[in-house]
Design a protein around this motif. Sequence first.
Motif, mmCIF file in Angstrom:
data_model
loop_
_atom_site.group_PDB
_atom_site.id
_atom_site.type_symbol
_atom_site.label_atom_id
_atom_site.label_comp_id
_atom_site.label_asym_id
_atom_site.label_seq_id
_atom_site.Cartn_x
_atom_site.Cartn_y
_atom_site.Cartn_z
ATOM 1 N N VAL A 23 0.840 -1.203 0.000
ATOM 2 C CA VAL A 23 0.000 0.000 0.000
ATOM 3 C C VAL A 23 0.872 1.250 0.000
ATOM 4 O O VAL A 23 0.633 2.197 -0.757
ATOM 5 C CB VAL A 23 -0.952 -0.007 1.215
ATOM 6 N N ILE A 24 1.900 1.264 0.832
ATOM 7 C CA ILE A 24 2.789 2.427 0.911
ATOM 8 C C ILE A 24 3.541 2.634 -0.397
ATOM 9 O O ILE A 24 3.682 3.763 -0.890
ATOM 10 C CB ILE A 24 3.784 2.261 2.086
ATOM 11 N N LEU A 25 4.030 1.534 -0.986
ATOM 12 C CA LEU A 25 4.792 1.622 -2.231
ATOM 13 C C LEU A 25 3.905 1.859 -3.450
ATOM 14 O O LEU A 25 4.412 2.164 -4.531
ATOM 15 C CB LEU A 25 5.592 0.333 -2.446
ATOM 16 N N GLN A 26 2.590 1.689 -3.273
ATOM 17 C CA GLN A 26 1.625 1.806 -4.369
ATOM 18 C C GLN A 26 1.962 0.835 -5.501
ATOM 19 O O GLN A 26 1.917 1.167 -6.677
ATOM 20 C CB GLN A 26 1.566 3.244 -4.894
ATOM 21 N N ARG A 27 2.286 -0.389 -5.095
ATOM 22 C CA ARG A 27 2.558 -1.459 -6.051
ATOM 23 C C ARG A 27 1.569 -2.592 -5.839
ATOM 24 O O ARG A 27 1.076 -2.800 -4.724
ATOM 25 C CB ARG A 27 3.984 -1.986 -5.892
ATOM 26 N N PRO A 28 1.263 -3.348 -6.907
ATOM 27 C CA PRO A 28 0.408 -4.520 -6.720
ATOM 28 C C PRO A 28 1.064 -5.504 -5.762
ATOM 29 O O PRO A 28 2.282 -5.683 -5.774
ATOM 30 C CB PRO A 28 0.313 -5.109 -8.141
ATOM 31 N N LEU A 29 0.249 -6.137 -4.922
ATOM 32 C CA LEU A 29 0.740 -7.177 -4.034
ATOM 33 C C LEU A 29 0.491 -8.521 -4.701
ATOM 34 O O LEU A 29 -0.657 -8.903 -4.935
ATOM 35 C CB LEU A 29 0.011 -7.125 -2.688
ATOM 36 N N LEU A 30 1.569 -9.221 -5.035
ATOM 37 C CA LEU A 30 1.468 -10.552 -5.638
ATOM 38 C C LEU A 30 1.566 -11.587 -4.527
ATOM 39 O O LEU A 30 2.572 -11.668 -3.827
ATOM 40 C CB LEU A 30 2.585 -10.764 -6.666
ATOM 41 N N VAL A 31 0.505 -12.376 -4.366
ATOM 42 C CA VAL A 31 0.428 -13.344 -3.277
ATOM 43 C C VAL A 31 0.421 -14.759 -3.857
ATOM 44 O O VAL A 31 -0.426 -15.097 -4.692
ATOM 45 C CB VAL A 31 -0.851 -13.138 -2.430
ATOM 46 N N LYS A 32 1.380 -15.564 -3.420
ATOM 47 C CA LYS A 32 1.434 -16.971 -3.803
ATOM 48 C C LYS A 32 1.305 -17.832 -2.554
ATOM 49 O O LYS A 32 1.477 -17.362 -1.430
ATOM 50 C CB LYS A 32 2.737 -17.296 -4.526
#
Length: 278
Positions: A23-32
């Motif tokens: 959220v802070i980096l404003q990047r998608p979170l890729l969850v595996k």
Amino acid sequence: MKFASTDSYIATEDLTVAVNAAVILQRPLLVKGEPGTGKTELARQVAQSLGMPLLEWNVKSTTKAQQGLYEYDAVSRLRDSQLGDERVHDVKNYIRKGKLWQAFDAEERVVLLIDEIDKADIEFPNDLLQELDQMEFFVYETGEMVKARHRPIVIITSNNEKELPDAFLRRCFFHFIRFPEMETLRRIVEVHFPGIKDGLLTAALTQFYELREVPGLKKKPSTSEVLDWLKLLLAEDLGPKDLARDKVSLPRLHGALLKNEQDVHLFERLAFMARGQR
């Protein structure tokens, strides 16, 4: 606002750190992670925890990246032109907004779940690089540029069925959900079954972890499956003594835990071999 465990969802410390970092980096979170470890549910809980609407894009093997932006229904426009329909003069009547466009166009910040991205064609992630990075895309049929009003929180799940491109991975914050340890799983179970007797829970989880460690299992039972199993045990009013077994015999109500015939046959062979050695 920061994401944290809720009354209905137990998040480990490393998972909460990953969500808040993305959220802070404003990047998608890729969850595996293994199927059944709560990857999809995570997005729902993030939306609930942060008080944001959730948009879900469930990816299939036939899904194309363009569908997430928009689809132009040329066939309907041709048909309407033949029928003399006035709608045909405005091309916008034949543009269907995809989930990305809906997320970009939302009046408030939303959580966008792109679920099981690895099911799609290998080019699917690459085709979304620009849109997820710049939060904008061009609509050729209308000549407009669609830009996000509020940058959505993007959560992308993968079951590792395909390798994802390096260029795509560079733009994501990555987190692997490890299978929960005994104590974490106890907390998860107690959320779903408050007041469950400690003796039953200890016996069931001990047996569950023993089952997962059997060499040669094609599909290890997951969190969702142990919850189903416990629900059955409670419905049948079984206690710790009812679960007693040796490590190579099938557990009670094993159909909730073992989901293919190869794994059932594996236990049958192990039990047969154990009897032969007595």
